[in-house]
Design an enzyme around this catalytic site. Structure first.
Site, PDB file in Angstrom:
ATOM      1  N   ASP A 228       0.834  -1.206   0.000  1.00  0.00           N
ATOM      2  CA  ASP A 228       0.000   0.000   0.000  1.00  0.00           C
ATOM      3  C   ASP A 228       0.869   1.256   0.000  1.00  0.00           C
ATOM      4  OD1 ASP A 228      -2.299   1.470   0.012  1.00  0.00           O
ATOM      5  OD2 ASP A 228      -2.755   1.159   2.128  1.00  0.00           O
TER       6      ASP A 228
ATOM      7  N   HIS B 264       2.857   3.454  -8.879  1.00  0.00           N
ATOM      8  CA  HIS B 264       2.699   2.014  -9.159  1.00  0.00           C
ATOM      9  C   HIS B 264       3.942   1.469  -9.872  1.00  0.00           C
ATOM     10  CE1 HIS B 264      -1.282   2.248  -7.673  1.00  0.00           C
ATOM     11  NE2 HIS B 264      -1.813   2.862  -8.699  1.00  0.00           N
TER      12      HIS B 264
ATOM     13  N   SER C   8      -6.917  -5.928  -6.079  1.00  0.00           N
ATOM     14  CA  SER C   8      -8.043  -6.508  -5.333  1.00  0.00           C
ATOM     15  C   SER C   8      -9.329  -6.446  -6.154  1.00  0.00           C
ATOM     16  CB  SER C   8      -8.244  -5.741  -4.025  1.00  0.00           C
ATOM     17  OG  SER C   8      -8.820  -4.473  -4.288  1.00  0.00           O
TER      18      SER C   8
ATOM     19  N   ASN D  90     -10.370  -3.005  -6.407  1.00  0.00           N
ATOM     20  CA  ASN D  90      -9.575  -2.087  -7.246  1.00  0.00           C
ATOM     21  C   ASN D  90     -10.210  -1.831  -8.621  1.00  0.00           C
ATOM     22  OD1 ASN D  90      -6.297  -3.156  -6.039  1.00  0.00           O
ATOM     23  ND2 ASN D  90      -7.595  -1.482  -5.352  1.00  0.00           N
TER      24      ASN D  90
ATOM     25  N   ARG E 182     -11.561   1.700  -9.258  1.00  0.00           N
ATOM     26  CA  ARG E 182     -10.691   2.868  -9.497  1.00  0.00           C
ATOM     27  C   ARG E 182     -10.957   3.440 -10.895  1.00  0.00           C
ATOM     28  NH1 ARG E 182      -5.042   2.373  -6.297  1.00  0.00           N
ATOM     29  NH2 ARG E 182      -5.994   1.717  -4.353  1.00  0.00           N
TER      30      ARG E 182
HETATM   31  C1  FPP Z   1      -1.769   0.268  -3.390  1.00  0.00           C
HETATM   32  O1  FPP Z   1      -1.361   1.598  -3.494  1.00  0.00           O
HETATM   33  C2  FPP Z   1      -1.271  -0.543  -4.471  1.00  0.00           C
HETATM   34  C3  FPP Z   1      -2.025  -1.116  -5.455  1.00  0.00           C
HETATM   35  C4  FPP Z   1      -3.480  -0.992  -5.534  1.00  0.00           C
HETATM   36  C5  FPP Z   1      -1.454  -1.912  -6.535  1.00  0.00           C
HETATM   37  C6  FPP Z   1      -0.203  -2.654  -6.225  1.00  0.00           C
HETATM   38  C7  FPP Z   1       0.571  -2.719  -7.485  1.00  0.00           C
HETATM   39  C8  FPP Z   1       1.909  -2.631  -7.591  1.00  0.00           C
HETATM   40  C9  FPP Z   1       2.789  -2.586  -6.449  1.00  0.00           C
HETATM   41  C10 FPP Z   1       2.582  -2.554  -8.909  1.00  0.00           C
HETATM   42  C11 FPP Z   1       2.344  -3.647  -9.855  1.00  0.00           C
HETATM   43  C12 FPP Z   1       2.468  -5.013  -9.284  1.00  0.00           C
HETATM   44  C13 FPP Z   1       3.164  -5.996  -9.864  1.00  0.00           C
HETATM   45  C14 FPP Z   1       3.129  -7.351  -9.282  1.00  0.00           C
HETATM   46  C15 FPP Z   1       3.958  -5.777 -11.066  1.00  0.00           C
HETATM   47  P1  FPP Z   1      -2.464   2.707  -3.528  1.00  0.00           P
HETATM   48  O2  FPP Z   1      -2.617   3.129  -4.944  1.00  0.00           O
HETATM   49  O3  FPP Z   1      -3.708   2.242  -2.869  1.00  0.00           O
HETATM   50  O4  FPP Z   1      -1.786   3.831  -2.670  1.00  0.00           O
HETATM   51  P2  FPP Z   1      -2.505   4.946  -1.804  1.00  0.00           P
HETATM   52  O5  FPP Z   1      -3.285   4.232  -0.741  1.00  0.00           O
HETATM   53  O6  FPP Z   1      -1.367   5.735  -1.275  1.00  0.00           O
HETATM   54  O7  FPP Z   1      -3.369   5.732  -2.758  1.00  0.00           O
END
Ligand code: FPP
Length: 243
Positions: free
Chosen positions: A23, A40, A68, A71, A74
């Site tokens: 996160d 990301h 998820s 997600n 979004r």
């Molecule tokens: C949460 O950060 C992260 C995600 C919803 C996606 C996770 C994806 C990656 C780490 C990159 C791609 C993955 C792979 C396996 C290549 P957020 O966007 O919710 O952050 P925030 O809460 O600060 O807005």
């Protein structure tokens, strides 16, 4: 009553299975005045670092919450960017995974992913299938409640087809109807960026897992942070409800 599928530890006090809620990509980008997608992208670099570090420590399974069920809500551009990033990650890293003996697996409602993503995922899973080092499990279009519902449907089908006697259903049998049936339950759950919630991740499997929450944002999470989490895990006493 049967014992829960608890997993065990690999080396001395090294968790056999680590699960991570990655996160804070968005906040990392906002703090720098960058688009969320850049967060990301940097998050994908952390994935590579953490897989390597886990391999070195002797962790056998690493499950990452990459996308998820929620997600999908979004903005479409962000969903598209995440899918593109995933495809790119798989395309560019599969060779490296083969070289480093990493076996790739995926859990979730994978049929909901865009076809190109499913195809690339399938190819990467196939190409790494024979590897015997760490198993990297990507949770994609994954929701814990959805997994339990799918597990219940699968159980009902087995009973209706006469493959399973309903009197035989217990924790172990149910576990075998979940997406995670081939893996031990996580020993350690890490969540980055300080939020104190499960966000529908591995609801069944985390029953006896140790939690480690850090304020570090996912793009800043690396080997040092992983080692701190594993060291903290090593100081915990796991009693599984006993004394
Ligand atoms: C949460 O950060 C992260 C995600 C919803 C996606 C996770 C994806 C990656 C780490 C990159 C791609 C993955 C792979 C396996 C290549 P957020 O966007 O919710 O952050 P925030 O809460 O600060 O807005």
């Amino acid at each position: 009553m049967t014992e829960p599928n608890l997993g065990s530890t690999a080396g001395e006090n090294v968790p056999q299975h680590i699960a991570i809620i990655m996160d804070g990509n968005g906040r990392w980008a906002r703090e720098r005045g960058l688009p969320r997608t850049e967060g990301h992208r940097r998050g994908a670099d952390s994935v590579r670092r953490v897989v390597d570090a886990c391999g070195r420590l002797g962790v056998k399974y690493l499950t990452l919450y990459a996308f998820s069920s929620e997600n999908w809500k979004r903005p479409p551009e962000e969903v598209k960017a995440l899918m593109k990033l995933l495809i790119q990650f798989l395309k560019t890293k599969t060779k490296e995974m083969v070289e480093r003996n990493v076996r790739l697996q995926a859990i979730g409602r994978l049929h909901a992913l865009p076809p190109e993503c499913q195809e690339q995922l399938h190819r990467s899973v196939e190409q790494t299938a024979g590897n015997t080092g760490i198993t990297l499990i990507l949770a994609l279009s994954y929701g814990g409640r959805e997994e339990i519902v799918d597990g219940v449907k699968s159980l009902i089908e087995s009973v209706e087809k006469g493959h399973l006697d309903r009197a035989m259903i217990d924790n172990d049998v149910f576990s075998k109807h979940l997406y995670t049936r081939y893996y031990p339950d996580p020993d350690l759950l890490i969540r980055t960026s300080g939020e104190l919630r499960l966000s529908n991740f591995l609801l069944w499997q985390l029953s006896y897992t140790e939690f480690y929450i850090t304020d570090v944002l996912w793009p800043d999470f690396g080997e040092k942070e992983l080692e701190a989490a594993v060291a903290e895990y090593g100081r915990r006493q796991r009693r599984f409800g006993g004394v």
